[in-house]
Design a protein around this motif. Structure first.
Motif, mmCIF file in Angstrom:
data_model
loop_
_atom_site.group_PDB
_atom_site.id
_atom_site.type_symbol
_atom_site.label_atom_id
_atom_site.label_comp_id
_atom_site.label_asym_id
_atom_site.label_seq_id
_atom_site.Cartn_x
_atom_site.Cartn_y
_atom_site.Cartn_z
ATOM 1 N N ARG A 219 0.803 -1.222 0.000
ATOM 2 C CA ARG A 219 0.000 0.000 0.000
ATOM 3 C C ARG A 219 0.839 1.278 0.000
ATOM 4 O O ARG A 219 0.340 2.342 -0.298
ATOM 5 N N HIS B 195 -3.007 -4.748 -4.056
ATOM 6 C CA HIS B 195 -3.737 -3.498 -3.850
ATOM 7 C C HIS B 195 -3.755 -2.620 -5.105
ATOM 8 O O HIS B 195 -4.788 -2.078 -5.465
ATOM 9 N N ASP C 231 -14.394 -5.717 -0.377
ATOM 10 C CA ASP C 231 -13.180 -4.916 -0.554
ATOM 11 C C ASP C 231 -12.003 -5.862 -0.735
ATOM 12 O O ASP C 231 -12.084 -7.035 -0.364
ATOM 13 N N ASP C 232 -10.897 -5.348 -1.283
ATOM 14 C CA ASP C 232 -9.728 -6.217 -1.404
ATOM 15 C C ASP C 232 -9.128 -6.522 -0.030
ATOM 16 O O ASP C 232 -8.811 -7.667 0.274
ATOM 17 N N ILE C 233 -9.011 -5.488 0.791
ATOM 18 C CA ILE C 233 -8.385 -5.662 2.111
ATOM 19 C C ILE C 233 -9.304 -5.112 3.196
ATOM 20 O O ILE C 233 -9.881 -4.040 3.029
ATOM 21 N N SER D 252 -8.368 -3.936 6.817
ATOM 22 C CA SER D 252 -7.227 -3.786 7.716
ATOM 23 C C SER D 252 -7.744 -3.445 9.110
ATOM 24 O O SER D 252 -8.095 -4.331 9.884
ATOM 25 N N THR D 253 -7.865 -2.168 9.428
ATOM 26 C CA THR D 253 -8.386 -1.798 10.756
ATOM 27 C C THR D 253 -9.898 -1.969 10.824
ATOM 28 O O THR D 253 -10.478 -1.938 11.903
ATOM 29 N N GLY D 254 -10.524 -2.089 9.681
ATOM 30 C CA GLY D 254 -11.983 -2.196 9.648
ATOM 31 C C GLY D 254 -12.674 -0.842 9.709
ATOM 32 O O GLY D 254 -13.905 -0.766 9.647
ATOM 33 N N GLY D 255 -11.889 0.229 9.826
ATOM 34 C CA GLY D 255 -12.471 1.568 9.965
ATOM 35 C C GLY D 255 -13.382 1.942 8.796
ATOM 36 O O GLY D 255 -14.486 2.462 8.996
ATOM 37 N N THR D 256 -12.925 1.659 7.572
ATOM 38 C CA THR D 256 -13.698 2.010 6.378
ATOM 39 C C THR D 256 -15.062 1.316 6.411
ATOM 40 O O THR D 256 -16.106 1.945 6.234
HETATM 41 C C1 R5P Z 1 -8.014 0.897 0.385
HETATM 42 O O1 R5P Z 1 -7.918 1.466 -0.702
HETATM 43 C C2 R5P Z 1 -8.302 -0.555 0.495
HETATM 44 O O2 R5P Z 1 -8.992 -1.033 -0.613
HETATM 45 C C3 R5P Z 1 -9.116 -0.835 1.754
HETATM 46 O O3 R5P Z 1 -10.355 -0.145 1.635
HETATM 47 C C4 R5P Z 1 -8.414 -0.366 2.973
HETATM 48 O O4 R5P Z 1 -7.134 -0.899 3.034
HETATM 49 C C5 R5P Z 1 -9.191 -0.770 4.208
HETATM 50 O O5 R5P Z 1 -8.523 -0.279 5.317
HETATM 51 P P1 R5P Z 1 -9.224 -0.250 6.739
HETATM 52 O O6 R5P Z 1 -9.834 -1.593 6.993
HETATM 53 O O7 R5P Z 1 -8.084 0.057 7.687
HETATM 54 O O8 R5P Z 1 -10.255 0.831 6.736
#
Ligand code: R5P
Length: 281
Positions: free
Chosen positions: A86, A119, A207-209, A211-215
């Motif tokens: 990323r 990503h 979503d692809d990832i 991570s923190t789940g915040g999005t």
């Molecule tokens: C961002 O462009 C990726 O596609 C994911 O939306 C992002 O990595 C999610 O991050 P997090 O879970 O921390 O919100």
């Protein structure tokens, strides 16, 4: 041909080997007294497939050692989850392009590299060998269809993930949209699907990832307040850093599933069929 793997990708590597009908090679691992890793790949073959996700720095070191141990073999490297992907631009002076640094290091000693929903596929240019990124969006769609969900709305959390969401929705002709942020005033932003209302719908955010789940947590709370009947989530790479999984549950997400590119308790989507197909090409 033999399939070998790093410690944290054993389950997926076993599934890839089974799909290919190839044996799994044994890798012995131990630690030197100072904590450094020792590995030994036993009975190497003339052709080797290394399957190794890179969820942490230890896995990167282990993979570098494994590639070196395969000297003399024709090596194809499969990186299901590419860590450090990323930071793919230099945003401020003095920063590395992290993916470039890692990609360069991994390219020595291998002939071909396959990544899974990396990503930003453009970063493949940093690998010094033939490389290909595959998408398991159809496998995510298949999993959701098998789960019995009725007429879901597949939603990408942003414009960037929309292609992935379309790939999930397409085989079943499900509705698909992405969230859009509109600034109402200096203090207020509105986040809602760009084209399709969520009232009365079962929404699956993909979503692809994660991570923190915040999005996804923010999106889920808004969608519920806009009348969604249920909100669930599916992703390729379940990183779940800093309590990401529990954050999503607390935000009212009813079901969370990820693929086995990172081996988790909720890894119910299988990447091996798509990887084996790419390897056979
Ligand atoms: C961002 O462009 C990726 O596609 C994911 O939306 C992002 O990595 C999610 O991050 P997090 O879970 O921390 O919100």
């Amino acid at each position: 041909m033999k399939v070998i793997c790093t410690e944290k990708t054993q389950i997926l590597a076993s599934r890839v080997a089974e799909k290919l009908g190839a044996p799994l090679g044994e890798v012995k691992r131990s630690r030197f007294p100072d904590g450094e890793l020792y590995i030994r790949a036993l009975d190497l073959d003339g052709e080797t497939v290394i399957v190794s996700s890179l969820p942490d720095a230890d896995s990167i070191v282990e993979l570098l050692l494994l590639i070196d141990a395969c000297e003399g073999s024709d090596v194809t490297l499969v990186i299901p989850y590419m860590g450090y992907a990323r930071q793919d631009k230099r945003f401020n002076s003095g920063e590395p392009i992290s993916i470039r640094a890692i990609a360069k290091a991994l390219s020595t000693g291998v002939n071909r590299i396959i990544t899974v929903n990396i990503h930003e596929p453009e970063v493949l240019k940093y690998f010094g060998v033939r490389s290909e990124n595959i998408s398991i969006a159809p496998a995510v769609g298949e999993y959701l269809a098998d789960s019995g969900i009725q007429n879901p709305l597949i939603l990408a959390p942003d414009d960037g993930a929309w292609i992935f969401a379309k790939g999930v929705a397409s085989a079943n002709s499900w509705d698909c949209d992405h969230l859009d942020k509109t600034r109402i005033s200096g203090e207020e932003v509105r986040i809602e699907p760009k084209h399709i209302g969520v009232e009365g719908r079962n929404v699956v955010i993909v979503d692809d990832i994660i991570s923190t789940g915040g999005t996804l947590a923010t999106a889920a709370m808004l969608l519920r307040s806009q009348g969604a009947v249920s909100v669930s989530a599916a992703c390729v790479h379940g990183v779940f850093s800093g309590g990401g999984y529990t954050r999503l549950i607390s935000a009212g997400i009813s079901d969370i599933s990820s693929s086995d590119t990172i081996e988790r308790g909720c890894s119910r989507i299988f990447a091996a069929p798509s990887i084996a197909e790419a390897l056979r090409r």
